[in-house]
Design a protein around this motif. Structure first.
Motif, mmCIF file in Angstrom:
data_model
loop_
_atom_site.group_PDB
_atom_site.id
_atom_site.type_symbol
_atom_site.label_atom_id
_atom_site.label_comp_id
_atom_site.label_asym_id
_atom_site.label_seq_id
_atom_site.Cartn_x
_atom_site.Cartn_y
_atom_site.Cartn_z
ATOM 1 N N HIS A 1 0.826 -1.203 0.000
ATOM 2 C CA HIS A 1 0.000 0.000 0.000
ATOM 3 C C HIS A 1 0.865 1.259 0.000
ATOM 4 N N ASP A 2 1.983 1.216 0.718
ATOM 5 C CA ASP A 2 2.888 2.366 0.717
ATOM 6 C C ASP A 2 3.394 2.656 -0.688
ATOM 7 N N ALA A 3 3.718 1.595 -1.424
ATOM 8 C CA ALA A 3 4.230 1.782 -2.782
ATOM 9 C C ALA A 3 3.172 2.414 -3.684
ATOM 10 N N LEU A 4 1.913 1.976 -3.543
ATOM 11 C CA LEU A 4 0.831 2.571 -4.323
ATOM 12 C C LEU A 4 0.657 4.044 -3.979
ATOM 13 N N PHE A 5 0.697 4.355 -2.699
ATOM 14 C CA PHE A 5 0.526 5.731 -2.245
ATOM 15 C C PHE A 5 1.664 6.601 -2.797
ATOM 16 N N ASN A 6 2.882 6.109 -2.689
ATOM 17 C CA ASN A 6 4.024 6.879 -3.190
ATOM 18 C C ASN A 6 3.938 7.094 -4.696
ATOM 19 N N ALA A 7 3.414 6.092 -5.398
ATOM 20 C CA ALA A 7 3.250 6.239 -6.844
ATOM 21 C C ALA A 7 2.206 7.306 -7.161
ATOM 22 N N LEU A 8 1.160 7.361 -6.377
ATOM 23 C CA LEU A 8 0.148 8.404 -6.570
ATOM 24 C C LEU A 8 0.746 9.791 -6.348
ATOM 25 N N LEU A 9 1.592 9.911 -5.336
ATOM 26 C CA LEU A 9 2.207 11.204 -5.047
ATOM 27 C C LEU A 9 3.132 11.662 -6.182
ATOM 28 N N ALA A 10 3.669 10.686 -6.934
ATOM 29 C CA ALA A 10 4.636 11.033 -7.988
ATOM 30 C C ALA A 10 4.006 11.099 -9.371
ATOM 31 N N LEU A 11 2.662 11.048 -9.472
ATOM 32 C CA LEU A 11 2.011 11.083 -10.780
ATOM 33 C C LEU A 11 2.369 12.364 -11.520
ATOM 34 N N PRO A 12 2.773 12.275 -12.796
ATOM 35 C CA PRO A 12 3.139 13.491 -13.533
ATOM 36 C C PRO A 12 1.928 14.301 -13.967
ATOM 37 N N SER A 13 0.788 13.646 -14.267
ATOM 38 C CA SER A 13 -0.407 14.379 -14.706
ATOM 39 C C SER A 13 -1.620 13.505 -14.475
ATOM 40 N N ARG A 14 -2.797 14.161 -14.567
ATOM 41 C CA ARG A 14 -4.046 13.453 -14.294
ATOM 42 C C ARG A 14 -4.354 12.408 -15.368
ATOM 43 N N ASN A 15 -3.980 12.650 -16.597
ATOM 44 C CA ASN A 15 -4.420 11.794 -17.701
ATOM 45 C C ASN A 15 -3.299 10.925 -18.270
ATOM 46 N N SER A 16 -2.247 10.729 -17.506
ATOM 47 C CA SER A 16 -1.122 9.947 -18.010
ATOM 48 C C SER A 16 -1.465 8.456 -18.001
ATOM 49 N N GLN A 17 -0.680 7.694 -18.765
ATOM 50 C CA GLN A 17 -0.833 6.245 -18.797
ATOM 51 C C GLN A 17 -0.585 5.657 -17.417
ATOM 52 N N GLN A 18 0.350 6.252 -16.704
ATOM 53 C CA GLN A 18 0.653 5.784 -15.351
ATOM 54 C C GLN A 18 -0.548 5.965 -14.434
ATOM 55 N N ALA A 19 -1.305 7.071 -14.605
ATOM 56 C CA ALA A 19 -2.495 7.311 -13.787
ATOM 57 C C ALA A 19 -3.542 6.239 -14.028
ATOM 58 N N ARG A 20 -3.750 5.858 -15.301
ATOM 59 C CA ARG A 20 -4.737 4.829 -15.606
ATOM 60 C C ARG A 20 -4.304 3.473 -15.039
ATOM 61 N N HIS A 21 -2.997 3.209 -15.109
ATOM 62 C CA HIS A 21 -2.493 1.954 -14.553
ATOM 63 C C HIS A 21 -2.700 1.905 -13.034
ATOM 64 N N LEU A 22 -2.441 3.027 -12.371
ATOM 65 C CA LEU A 22 -2.638 3.069 -10.917
ATOM 66 C C LEU A 22 -4.116 2.914 -10.547
ATOM 67 N N GLU A 23 -5.015 3.503 -11.350
ATOM 68 C CA GLU A 23 -6.448 3.341 -11.090
ATOM 69 C C GLU A 23 -6.831 1.866 -11.106
ATOM 70 N N GLN A 24 -6.254 1.112 -12.068
ATOM 71 C CA GLN A 24 -6.560 -0.312 -12.156
ATOM 72 C C GLN A 24 -6.041 -1.057 -10.926
ATOM 73 N N ARG A 25 -4.816 -0.745 -10.512
ATOM 74 C CA ARG A 25 -4.246 -1.416 -9.332
ATOM 75 C C ARG A 25 -5.031 -1.069 -8.069
ATOM 76 N N LEU A 26 -5.448 0.173 -7.961
ATOM 77 C CA LEU A 26 -6.255 0.564 -6.808
ATOM 78 C C LEU A 26 -7.598 -0.161 -6.812
ATOM 79 N N GLY A 27 -8.180 -0.325 -8.005
ATOM 80 C CA GLY A 27 -9.440 -1.060 -8.086
ATOM 81 C C GLY A 27 -9.289 -2.501 -7.658
ATOM 82 N N ASP A 28 -8.095 -3.105 -7.915
ATOM 83 C CA ASP A 28 -7.866 -4.492 -7.515
ATOM 84 C C ASP A 28 -7.924 -4.663 -6.000
ATOM 85 N N ILE A 29 -7.565 -3.608 -5.253
ATOM 86 C CA ILE A 29 -7.616 -3.718 -3.784
ATOM 87 C C ILE A 29 -8.837 -2.997 -3.202
ATOM 88 N N GLY A 30 -9.794 -2.640 -4.085
ATOM 89 C CA GLY A 30 -11.055 -2.077 -3.607
ATOM 90 C C GLY A 30 -11.057 -0.594 -3.364
#
Length: 643
Positions: free
Chosen positions: A389-418
């Motif tokens: 969970h810490d790694a997910l949180f840190n990745a969210l803090l380092a997001l470069p923009s709202r609509n980046s590919q990384q943001a969509r990937h993180l949304e999917q990972r967050l959905g996997d843990i509810g």
């Protein structure tokens, strides 16, 4: 011209007519007065004799009507007593009717007790000394029972023909009783007690009145004995039914508890949450169940218990932990410790709908053990999942923009843990003051897991990302719980809400700024969001929400002016421009000082009584200036903006 004989005959006919019309006695007195003026002495004498006879007839008619009314009342009473009543209600029916039949001041019933005394019941009338249940050992009631006949006296305390008892005389004297009638309540060979009616003045009862009360007492004795027998029969039937019910309930309960124990173990092995286990325990014990932490805060509950005193429950929990056993907190409420070896994990508050038997108490111990295992498992799970969970949180803090590919990937990972960060969420920057950082991190991991959030640690700060819209309220809750757990102050800066994973970086920066501002303001150990900091929060915020700041500070006043075409905003500006002087503001506005005072009262009603306090008044003035400046910039002229 009418002669004397005609006049005499006319007056006698008048007497007969008055009798026939049942005229009041005053009519006869008027007749005698007229006859004294118009008739001779002999004629007046004969007329007076006729009137006296009319008085006798009139009195006889009154006695007959009174007797008829009494008999009618007696019949109604007898009919009423044939209806099913409990004993207490029946006694009041009897005393109420006997008081009305003889127009007494008060009435009551004395029932025979095993020790020979009479216990007083169903007092009717304004009484001061007749207390239901009080006992009399001797007196007119006992004498009437011994004689088997009514006992009547016009002035009890002065009647030397009666046997007096000090206790009874004191009671009669305290109540101010003069006239007293006691009638025995006898049905066949059964002596039930005595019926009393009394007056506070010297009075002589007629034989008809005594006869009516005696008849009522005879009816009452039959009804009372029947009511007592019915009451005894109902009690016996109820006791038999209760014995049978208890036997059936015990057998069924043992089967239910056996099933409940199996279900509790299955829930524990399947990893059910606290709410599910608490509901299963409540169903098994037919109770309301609350699990509270060591500080007494509710962790899960199947229902509210608003009548509980939290401080008293906390004190009882200390006794329960000291005894390592369940303790009765109050009638119908139990407190049981939740223990893991020597560690105190909290306690269970239980309010059953029925009394707990031995099997139920064993079930309660199993429930607390299940809660203890779940709390330990949840603590271990939260700690083991913390790096992910810490790694997910840190990745969210380092997001470069709202609509980046990384943001969509993180949304999917967050959905996997509810977790769904498109729903409102807030971010907290938490800093324990004076130590306890390690314990605070473990607690924060457990708290984030329990509230479907995330936790990470950066520098000296513990960051919490939690669902919600009220950043200030969530910050106060977290600060209060963590302060109670650590036993030392905690500073919390809050930001939000955000509604996209890309908002996390902005919320993080604002929460940290808010926490650092609290430190700079020498407010360490407190909690706040940027909105709580007023104009300073506006400066610290990346969004610089000027409209939000104005709405928070003076929005109700602006809305009121728009809806009602009033000048409250202009009044506020004049008030501050003249050094907070209502009279000088009135001169500036060219209105009466009372008008300014009324407007200020309306402003207080809109903004609250604290709007002139130093912390608020600065925000109000800044909001007014900002609002005026925005209007000037939009309209191009201060005069146009002011019009």
């Amino acid at each position: 011209m009418v002669d004397a004989a005609d006049i005499h005959g006319l007056d006698l006919l008048t007497v007969l007519r008055l009798l026939a019309e049942e005229a009041p006695l005053e009519s006869y007195e008027e007749l005698l007065l007229r006859a004294g003026q118009e008739c001779s002495a002999d004629e007046r004498l004969r007329l007076e004799q006729a009137v006296r006879l009319a008085y006798v007839i009139h009195a006889a008619q009154d006695r007959r009507r009174q007797r008829e009314d009494g008999l009618a009342e007696l019949i109604d009473t007898a009919r009423d007593m044939t209806r099913p009543h409990d004993l207490g209600e029946l006694l009041y029916i009897i005393t109420r009717r006997v008081k009305r039949i003889v127009n007494a001041d008060l009435a009551w019933i004395g029932l025979c007790e095993d020790d020979g005394s009479l216990s007083l019941h169903a007092p009717e009338g304004a009484t001061t000394a007749v207390v239901p249940g009080m006992r009399l050992d001797g007196g007119p009631g006992h004498q009437a029972i011994d004689m088997g006949a009514p006992l009547w006296t016009a002035d009890y305390l002065r009647d030397t023909s009666l046997v007096h008892f000090p206790h009874t005389d004191a009671f009669i004297r305290a109540e101010g009783i003069k006239s007293l009638l006691a009638v025995p309540l006898i049905n066949g060979d059964s002596v039930l007690g005595a019926l009393f009616c009394a007056a506070r003045s010297v009075r002589r009862l007629s034989p008809d009145e005594i006869g009516l009360v005696s008849s009522l007492a005879a009816f009452g004795a039959v009804a009372i004995e029947r009511a007592e027998r019915l009451q005894d029969a109902r009690s016996e039937v109820s006791e038999l039914e209760l014995d049978g019910f208890r036997a059936r309930t015990t057998l069924a309960r043992m089967e239910q508890l056996g099933d409940a124990q199996s279900r509790m173990m299955s829930l524990l092995l399947s990893g059910a949450d606290l709410d599910t286990v608490a509901q299963a325990a409540a169903d098994a014990l037919d109770s309301t169940v609350q699990l509270r932490d060591r500080a007494g805060r509710v962790m899960t509950a199947t229902a509210d218990l608003p009548d509980l005193d939290d401080s008293a429950v906390a004190a009882t929990s200390l006794d329960a932990h000291a005894q390592r056993a369940s303790v009765v907190h109050s009638e119908g409420t139990w407190v049981t410790p939740v223990l893991a070896g020597a560690e105190n994990l909290g306690f269970v508050v239980l309010r059953p709908t029925t009394a707990l038997v031995g099997e139920d108490q064993q079930m309660l111990r199993l429930v607390t053990q299940t809660f203890a295992l779940q709390l330990l498992l949840r603590r271990g799970t939260a700690v083991s999942q913390a790096p992910v969970h810490d790694a997910l949180f840190n990745a969210l803090l380092a997001l470069p923009s709202r609509n980046s590919q990384q943001a969509r990937h993180l949304e999917q990972r967050l959905g996997d843990i509810g977790l769904d960060l498109t729903e409102p969420h807030v971010l907290l920057a938490v800093r324990p003051e004076g130590g306890g950082h390690g314990r605070a991190i473990v607690w924060a991991a457990s708290y984030a897991d329990a509230h479907a959030g995330l936790k990470t640690v950066q520098d000296d700060y513990i960051m919490l990302l939690l669902p919600g819209t009220e950043a200030s309220a969530i910050a106060r809750s977290v600060g209060g719980e963590l302060t109670a757990m650590l036993g030392r102050p905690v500073t919390v800066g809050a930001a939000g809400p955000g509604r996209h994973p890309g908002d996390v970086g902005r919320l993080h920066a604002e929460a940290v700024r808010c926490l650092e501002a609290l430190t700079t303001l020498d407010a360490a150990g407190s909690t706040a969001s940027l909105g709580d900091l007023g104009f300073m929060g506006l400066l610290l915020s990346e969004a610089h929400d000027v409209s939000g700041f104005i709405d928070t500070a003076i929005g109700p006043v602006l809305d009121y002016d728009r809806k009602n075409a009033t000048d409250l905003t202009e009044t506020l500006e004049a008030y501050f421009a003249t050094g907070a002087s209502p009279s000088k503001a009135a001169e500036t506005l060219h209105v009466h000082p009372n008008t300014v005072s009324r407007r200020l009262e309306r402003i207080t009603a809109l903004l609250g009584p604290e709007w002139q306090q130093p912390g608020r008044v600065l925000d109000v003035q800044l909001a007014l200036r900002t609002h005026r400046m925005r209007a000037v910039l939009r309209l191009g002229s201060p005069d146009v903006a002011r019009s």
